[in-house]
Enzyme design. Sequence first.
Site, mmCIF file in Angstrom:
data_model
loop_
_atom_site.group_PDB
_atom_site.id
_atom_site.type_symbol
_atom_site.label_atom_id
_atom_site.label_comp_id
_atom_site.label_asym_id
_atom_site.label_seq_id
_atom_site.Cartn_x
_atom_site.Cartn_y
_atom_site.Cartn_z
ATOM 1 N N ARG A 54 7.898 -8.156 -17.598
ATOM 2 C CA ARG A 54 8.167 -7.657 -18.589
ATOM 3 C C ARG A 54 10.043 -6.578 -18.863
ATOM 4 N NH1 ARG A 54 4.709 -10.761 -20.249
ATOM 5 N NH2 ARG A 54 2.593 -10.313 -19.798
ATOM 6 N N SER B 106 -9.306 4.461 -30.129
ATOM 7 C CA SER B 106 -10.596 3.516 -30.913
ATOM 8 C C SER B 106 -11.199 3.693 -32.768
ATOM 9 C CB SER B 106 -11.921 4.107 -30.386
ATOM 10 O OG SER B 106 -13.311 3.786 -31.039
ATOM 11 N N ALA B 107 -10.666 2.073 -33.317
ATOM 12 C CA ALA B 107 -10.914 2.161 -34.425
ATOM 13 C C ALA B 107 -11.689 1.876 -34.605
ATOM 14 C CB ALA B 107 -10.184 0.889 -35.207
ATOM 15 N N ARG B 108 -13.463 2.054 -34.388
ATOM 16 C CA ARG B 108 -14.467 2.709 -34.181
ATOM 17 C C ARG B 108 -15.196 3.591 -35.082
ATOM 18 N NH1 ARG B 108 -18.821 -0.039 -30.026
ATOM 19 N NH2 ARG B 108 -20.288 0.418 -32.165
ATOM 20 N N ARG C 76 -11.792 -2.537 -39.866
ATOM 21 C CA ARG C 76 -10.451 -3.312 -39.202
ATOM 22 C C ARG C 76 -9.807 -4.345 -38.586
ATOM 23 N NH1 ARG C 76 -12.338 -1.428 -32.895
ATOM 24 N NH2 ARG C 76 -14.402 -2.764 -32.589
ATOM 25 N N THR D 211 0.376 -1.085 -0.043
ATOM 26 C CA THR D 211 -0.076 -0.054 -0.330
ATOM 27 C C THR D 211 1.265 1.572 0.375
ATOM 28 O OG1 THR D 211 -0.395 -0.508 2.647
ATOM 29 C CG2 THR D 211 -2.016 -1.123 0.774
ATOM 30 N N ARG E 163 -2.906 -7.785 -20.362
ATOM 31 C CA ARG E 163 -2.750 -8.439 -18.690
ATOM 32 C C ARG E 163 -2.613 -8.700 -17.941
ATOM 33 N NH1 ARG E 163 -0.802 -14.382 -20.513
ATOM 34 N NH2 ARG E 163 -1.761 -15.353 -18.867
#
EC number: 2.1.1.148
Length: 302
Positions: free
Chosen positions: A223, A122-124, A196, A89, A112
């Site tokens: 990583r 956003s590819a929309r 897309r 914390t 993940r």
Amino acid sequence: MPLSPEHRAEIEAARATPRQTLRAVSEGMEAHLYRAHEVLDHGFVRVIDYMGDDAAIVQAARVSYGAGTKHVSNDEGLIRYLMRHWHSTPFEMCEVKLHVKLPVFVARQWIRHRTANVNEYSARYSILDREFYIPEPAQLAAQSKVNNQGRGAVLEGAEAARVLAMLKSDAAQMYDHYEEMLSQEDQQGLARELARMNLPMNIYTQWYWKTDLHNLFHFLRLRADAHAQYEIRVYAEAIARVVADWVPLAHAAFEDYRMGGTALSAKGVAVLKRRLAGEAVGYEQSGMSKGEWREFEAVWGA
């Protein structure tokens, strides 16, 4: 090039207008604010905002009114104690918000790490840029024969050229089709959210990613490790360099206890004790699995 001249000008304009504040400020992090640290061929990492510093960790641990103590050594000792004993914390009191440009397949690994706030391009709503990750020749490698999720020998000669040509031609063709499928003035075409779906995994996306220091350290431990996939590891290493300037005491403790340290199972502790007592202990006497024993030997020797 990860950043256009226009983007660089916007960043410099933002950095040219500092404001006075009473909040905790890390001089090391201020040097990174807004600047883009280039990663891979078109990617980058930028610090957009942050909260807290080393003193904030100490302040939270002690629940004090001031910024740590008068002695840096005291603060360092406490931070190392907190790291050594897996406290979480106090480190969660520091947060950072990053702007990251990365290939989609890297983003799918990254996401993940769920303890974060994420907002992705956003590819929309918008059309993705024609930018793809194409590995350097040194990163074109065959499947490892001993590690199901790792790389083996680097490709050479005609085989390397064949694979590289396919990567480039496939990406270009898929993007051409993406553009041809989009709804435009002279054709009905497909909506952006459908067009897309034919794009390759090496196309670049962008997101804002906000997390606290405790969870960021967990991300870096996995990583930035030598066993992590190269394409996400280089992002983690770039972030680690920023963290080292932001919270140098906490980062030093993290490097010592997490990245440079190692954990032992009860069986591992027993083997070490027996060895220190002069007993010759091998795999057959250890009670470990073959995988555990290989990892044990890699650190402590045969």
